[in-house]
Scaffold this active site. Structure first.
Site, PDB file in Angstrom:
ATOM      1  CG  ASN A 104      34.791  12.064  54.349  1.00  0.00           C
ATOM      2  OD1 ASN A 104      35.640  11.220  54.082  1.00  0.00           O
ATOM      3  ND2 ASN A 104      34.433  12.347  55.582  1.00  0.00           N
ATOM      4  NE  ARG A 105      40.146   9.284  52.501  1.00  0.00           N
ATOM      5  CZ  ARG A 105      40.346  10.132  53.523  1.00  0.00           C
ATOM      6  NH1 ARG A 105      39.353  10.454  54.332  1.00  0.00           N
ATOM      7  NH2 ARG A 105      41.536  10.655  53.736  1.00  0.00           N
ATOM      8  CG  HIS A 130      38.200  16.889  51.149  1.00  0.00           C
ATOM      9  ND1 HIS A 130      37.096  16.461  51.842  1.00  0.00           N
ATOM     10  CD2 HIS A 130      39.223  16.888  52.057  1.00  0.00           C
ATOM     11  CE1 HIS A 130      37.419  16.234  53.106  1.00  0.00           C
ATOM     12  NE2 HIS A 130      38.700  16.472  53.260  1.00  0.00           N
ATOM     13  CG  HIS A 205      38.517  20.447  55.813  1.00  0.00           C
ATOM     14  ND1 HIS A 205      39.585  20.379  56.670  1.00  0.00           N
ATOM     15  CD2 HIS A 205      38.330  19.185  55.352  1.00  0.00           C
ATOM     16  CE1 HIS A 205      40.033  19.137  56.711  1.00  0.00           C
ATOM     17  NE2 HIS A 205      39.288  18.386  55.925  1.00  0.00           N
ATOM     18  CB  ALA A 206      37.343  25.774  60.166  1.00  0.00           C
ATOM     19  CE1 TYR A 207      42.458  21.543  57.910  1.00  0.00           C
ATOM     20  CE2 TYR A 207      43.918  20.411  59.434  1.00  0.00           C
ATOM     21  CZ  TYR A 207      43.331  20.510  58.186  1.00  0.00           C
ATOM     22  OH  TYR A 207      43.618  19.582  57.222  1.00  0.00           O
ATOM     23  CG  ASP A 275      40.716  11.213  59.070  1.00  0.00           C
ATOM     24  OD1 ASP A 275      39.679  11.877  58.897  1.00  0.00           O
ATOM     25  OD2 ASP A 275      41.621  11.118  58.218  1.00  0.00           O
ATOM     26  CD  GLN A 315      35.830  12.196  58.635  1.00  0.00           C
ATOM     27  OE1 GLN A 315      34.770  11.591  58.387  1.00  0.00           O
ATOM     28  NE2 GLN A 315      37.003  11.590  58.585  1.00  0.00           N
ATOM     29  CD  GLU A 342      36.205  17.458  57.808  1.00  0.00           C
ATOM     30  OE1 GLU A 342      35.818  16.888  56.772  1.00  0.00           O
ATOM     31  OE2 GLU A 342      37.284  17.168  58.337  1.00  0.00           O
TER      32      GLU A 342
HETATM   33  C1  GLA Z   1      39.795  15.146  55.997  1.00  0.00           C
HETATM   34  C2  GLA Z   1      40.037  13.722  55.841  1.00  0.00           C
HETATM   35  C3  GLA Z   1      41.438  13.457  56.262  1.00  0.00           C
HETATM   36  C4  GLA Z   1      42.405  14.350  55.529  1.00  0.00           C
HETATM   37  C5  GLA Z   1      42.001  15.790  55.708  1.00  0.00           C
HETATM   38  C6  GLA Z   1      42.817  16.742  54.886  1.00  0.00           C
HETATM   39  O1  GLA Z   1      38.987  15.624  56.883  1.00  0.00           O
HETATM   40  O2  GLA Z   1      39.137  12.915  56.547  1.00  0.00           O
HETATM   41  O3  GLA Z   1      41.766  12.111  56.048  1.00  0.00           O
HETATM   42  O4  GLA Z   1      42.419  14.009  54.175  1.00  0.00           O
HETATM   43  O5  GLA Z   1      40.695  15.988  55.339  1.00  0.00           O
HETATM   44  O6  GLA Z   1      44.182  16.624  55.150  1.00  0.00           O
END
Ligand code: GLA
Length: 381
Positions: A104-105, A130, A205-207, A275, A315, A342
């Protein structure tokens, strides 16, 4: 006579080895080399129900999860690529990776710890995202060791991040262990130690698209988040330091709600959709105790995913940056066609130490960072 007995014993032992190899639950194959020439491996873990999990040593990445629908039909429900070039391409939005050293940021790509300022790489506008640039944890190759014990099997990944890598202080020794059991639960255990004070936040960070990765949307998936509050963000997606109620907002997922129902109310906000980090209701749960944080249901296939964790935050990212790039098997991954859930400490914790209600992210020598996340798959009739 004794010689005969020894030979027979050796013969029986080797038969046993062949048998256990034939029924081994973890297999290992090469997956090419990174652009720096480092060889990577894929491990496939299978349980007795036929559920399969594939793990790549580059980034200790979850690259495949085959789970049954309500009729027993398997589909791979996570995003990924068929080759290393895919993982190293711009189309890779951190698919399935172990994310860090701080997921995260981090605001303005810097933080101060014990009076000393540390500068990180700004890879998301003015901010750090990340873990940074070329040597963030998703891009390095981890050492994978498969295991089978007590009816479960999996892979333990280890990596030592050198002092100063991507700007983070301290040599950090990490382990990420993926364990699959016969209840279709995939447990991810993280641990880390550092030789200097540092900050840490590891996640996966699985989608997920429970209809199968490559299905057009997740707008029809029902999501439940066990969270009364979330952490609002500013224009650059940095948390403001406030904890706000979800009540009366499109972020209220306290009862199962279709992801697409209210997402457009957020399209013109800085998050471009979902997000957000949610504050998990932990009730009386003690430190280290797992609570249910999220549940995702695909009404079409009946597949369900329950996320349990000992972390304070989750997240929920709804795939707003996906653009239809192609992934595994040539399938395309359109806008909002998957979501990441996440588990983590709150975003930008390094700059919010001491802020009321905020989370601790500092790891000191002699301490151990631990984090457990369970992705439990099931079906609903
Ligand atoms: C995260 C962030 C998003 C984006 C994705 C990757 O989970 O919160 O803003 O950056 O990763 O694309």
């Amino acid at each position: 006579m004794r010689r005969f007995a020894l030979q027979s014993l050796l013969f029986i032992a080797s038969l046993g080895m062949i048998a256990s190899a034939a029924f081994a639950k973890v297999t290992e194959t090469d997956f090419g080399k990174t652009k720096d020439g480092v060889p990577a491996k894929v491990f496939e873990v299978t349980n007795k129900n036929g559920m399969k999990v594939r793990l790549l040593s580059r980034g200790a990445t979850l690259i495949g999860v085959d789970v049954p629908d309500r009729d027993g039909k398997l589909a791979d429900v996570v995003f990924g690529f068929d080759d290393m070039a895919g993982y190293e391409s711009k189309a890779n939005g951190y698919f399935g990776c172990t994310t860090g050293r701080y997921a995260n940021r981090i605001a303005k790509a810097k933080f101060t710890l014990d009076g000393k300022e540390y500068k990180l790489f700004a890879n998301d506008g003015p901010n750090h995202l990340h873990g940074g640039d070329g040597e963030s944890l998703d891009k390095v190759v981890w050492d994978g060791t498969p295991f089978e014990k007590d009816g479960v099997s999996g892979v333990e990944f280890a990596y030592t991040s050198p002092d100063g890598q991507e700007g983070y202080p301290g040599k950090q020794e990490m382990k990420v262990t993926f364990t699959l059991n016969d209840k279709n639960e995939l447990t991810i255990d993280y641990s880390a130690k550092s030789d200097k004070p540092t900050v840490i936040n590891l996640t996966n960070h699985a989608y997920f698209n429970l209809g199968g990765a490559g299905s057009p949307t997740i707008n029809d998936h029902l999501l439940t988040l066990n969270a009364d509050r979330y952490t609002p963000v500013d224009e650059t997606l940095i948390t403001t330091g406030k904890l706000a109620p979800v009540d009366g907002t499109p972020l209220d997922f306290r009862t199962p709600t279709a992801i697409g129902k209210r997402v457009d109310q957020l399209t013109k906000t800085s998050t471009l959709g979902y997000d957000h980090n949610f504050v998990i209701n932990r009730g009386d749960a003690k430190q280290g105790e797992l609570v249910e944080a999220a549940r995702l249901v695909d009404p079409q296939s009946g597949r369900t995913l329950t996320v349990m964790t000992d972390q304070p935050g989750i997240q929920f990212y709804g795939g707003n940056f996906l653009k239809g790039d192609k992934g595994k098997g040539g399938k395309s991954y359109p806008y909002r066609s998957a979501c990441a859930l996440e588990t983590q400490v709150f975003p930008d914790s390094p700059n919010k130490q001491g802020v009321e209600g905020w989370t601790d992210c500092v790891l000191r020598p002699g301490e151990e960072y631990t984090h457990t996340c369970v992705y439990a798959f099931g079906v609903e009739k």
